[in-house]
Design an enzyme around this catalytic site. Structure first.
Site, PDB file in Angstrom:
ATOM      1  CE  LYS A   1     -52.935  18.981 -22.239  1.00  0.00           C
ATOM      2  NZ  LYS A   1     -52.449  17.414 -22.268  1.00  0.00           N
ATOM      3  N   GLY A   2     -49.853  24.317 -18.987  1.00  0.00           N
ATOM      4  CA  GLY A   2     -48.819  24.564 -17.902  1.00  0.00           C
ATOM      5  C   GLY A   2     -49.279  25.180 -16.788  1.00  0.00           C
TER       6      GLY A   2
ATOM      7  CD  GLU B   1     -47.046  30.806 -20.569  1.00  0.00           C
ATOM      8  OE1 GLU B   1     -47.859  29.713 -19.673  1.00  0.00           O
ATOM      9  OE2 GLU B   1     -47.083  30.895 -21.751  1.00  0.00           O
ATOM     10  CG  ASP B   2     -46.431  27.261 -17.682  1.00  0.00           C
ATOM     11  OD1 ASP B   2     -46.947  28.099 -18.557  1.00  0.00           O
ATOM     12  OD2 ASP B   2     -45.818  26.157 -17.891  1.00  0.00           O
TER      13      ASP B   2
ATOM     14  CE  LYS C   1     -35.876  27.063 -18.918  1.00  0.00           C
ATOM     15  NZ  LYS C   1     -35.896  26.110 -19.937  1.00  0.00           N
TER      16      LYS C   1
ATOM     17  CG  PHE D   1     -36.834  20.815 -19.926  1.00  0.00           C
ATOM     18  CD1 PHE D   1     -37.330  21.517 -21.053  1.00  0.00           C
ATOM     19  CD2 PHE D   1     -37.627  19.945 -19.328  1.00  0.00           C
ATOM     20  CE1 PHE D   1     -38.510  21.146 -21.779  1.00  0.00           C
ATOM     21  CE2 PHE D   1     -38.981  19.675 -19.931  1.00  0.00           C
ATOM     22  CZ  PHE D   1     -39.483  20.286 -21.037  1.00  0.00           C
ATOM     23  CB  VAL D   2     -38.083  23.745 -14.686  1.00  0.00           C
ATOM     24  CG1 VAL D   2     -36.861  24.208 -14.526  1.00  0.00           C
ATOM     25  CG2 VAL D   2     -38.743  24.803 -15.544  1.00  0.00           C
TER      26      VAL D   2
ATOM     27  CG  ASP E   1     -45.613  18.698 -20.419  1.00  0.00           C
ATOM     28  OD1 ASP E   1     -45.114  20.111 -20.523  1.00  0.00           O
ATOM     29  OD2 ASP E   1     -45.647  18.011 -21.350  1.00  0.00           O
TER      30      ASP E   1
ATOM     31  NE  ARG F   1     -49.392  18.752 -18.626  1.00  0.00           N
ATOM     32  CZ  ARG F   1     -48.942  19.465 -19.520  1.00  0.00           C
ATOM     33  NH1 ARG F   1     -48.450  20.857 -19.049  1.00  0.00           N
ATOM     34  NH2 ARG F   1     -48.720  19.533 -20.715  1.00  0.00           N
TER      35      ARG F   1
END
Ligand code: PRP
Length: 176
Positions: A39-40, A95-96, A127, A148-149, A155, A161
């Protein structure tokens, strides 16, 4: 949990516009199919498609890797496949974030078998220090350290989100 803003909305929007300019230059004409990874990537894809200012076809796949935790299991499942045939098309995967690279390596090998005319990857966040497989996205918005973002589609256990910026998620005692 505490949120620390690392990329404000205006910085993200400037970057998305600049990625769109590069992509427009590299695909000056002809059809382009954007494939968003749910979903990102849904917010990044929506903004990128509008910044591209040209007709694009849009489809989505759903892959599962992280589950509800913060770290990838290394196991990928294709939960929702494309609805569009890609043979002979210019395809851009949207892609996120690329972390270990395992998700994209899996998707690229599945899609290459369908013989697209070209297959490229754009990711908003990368990353590189976390990479476990040999994978280099063609277009990268921001390289970020191993934190972690969340926000702008990303999310933590399905929360955050909707945020317009991107934030590092920190435990309450963390002073950085
Ligand atoms: C995240 C992210 C990428 C993938 C990157 O998705 O959106 O698709 O993990 O990890 P990798 O490079 O280590 O393979 P996630 O599984 O959290 O699903 P979501 O997009 O639905 O939040």
């Amino acid at each position: 949990m505490k949120l620390k803003l690392i990329l404000p909305e205006r910085k993200i929007q400037k970057k998305v516009a600049s990625l769109a300019r590069q992509i427009r230059r590299d695909f000056p004409q002809g059809e382009l199919l954007l494939i968003g990874i749910l979903k990102g990537a849904f917010i990044f894809l929506a903004d990128l498609a509008r910044h591209l200012s040209r007709p694009v076809e849009i489809d989505f796949v759903r892959l599962a890797s992280y589950g509800a935790g913060q770290h990838t299991s290394g196991k990928i499942r294709l939960q929702k496949d494309l609805e569009t045939p890609i043979k002979g098309k210019h395809v851009l995967i949207v892609e996120d974030i690329v972390d270990t690279g395992i998700t994209l390596r899996y998707l690229c090998s599945r899609l290459r078998a369908r013989k697209p005319r070209s297959l490229k990857i754009v990711t908003l966040l990368d990353k590189p220090s976390r990479r476990r497989v040999d994978l280099t996205p063609d277009y990268v918005g921001f390289k970020i350290p191993d934190q972690f973002v969340v926000g702008y589609g990303l999310d933590w256990a399905e929360a955050y989100r909707h945020l317009r910026g991107i934030y590092a998620l920190q435990s309450a005692g963390d002073s950085n």
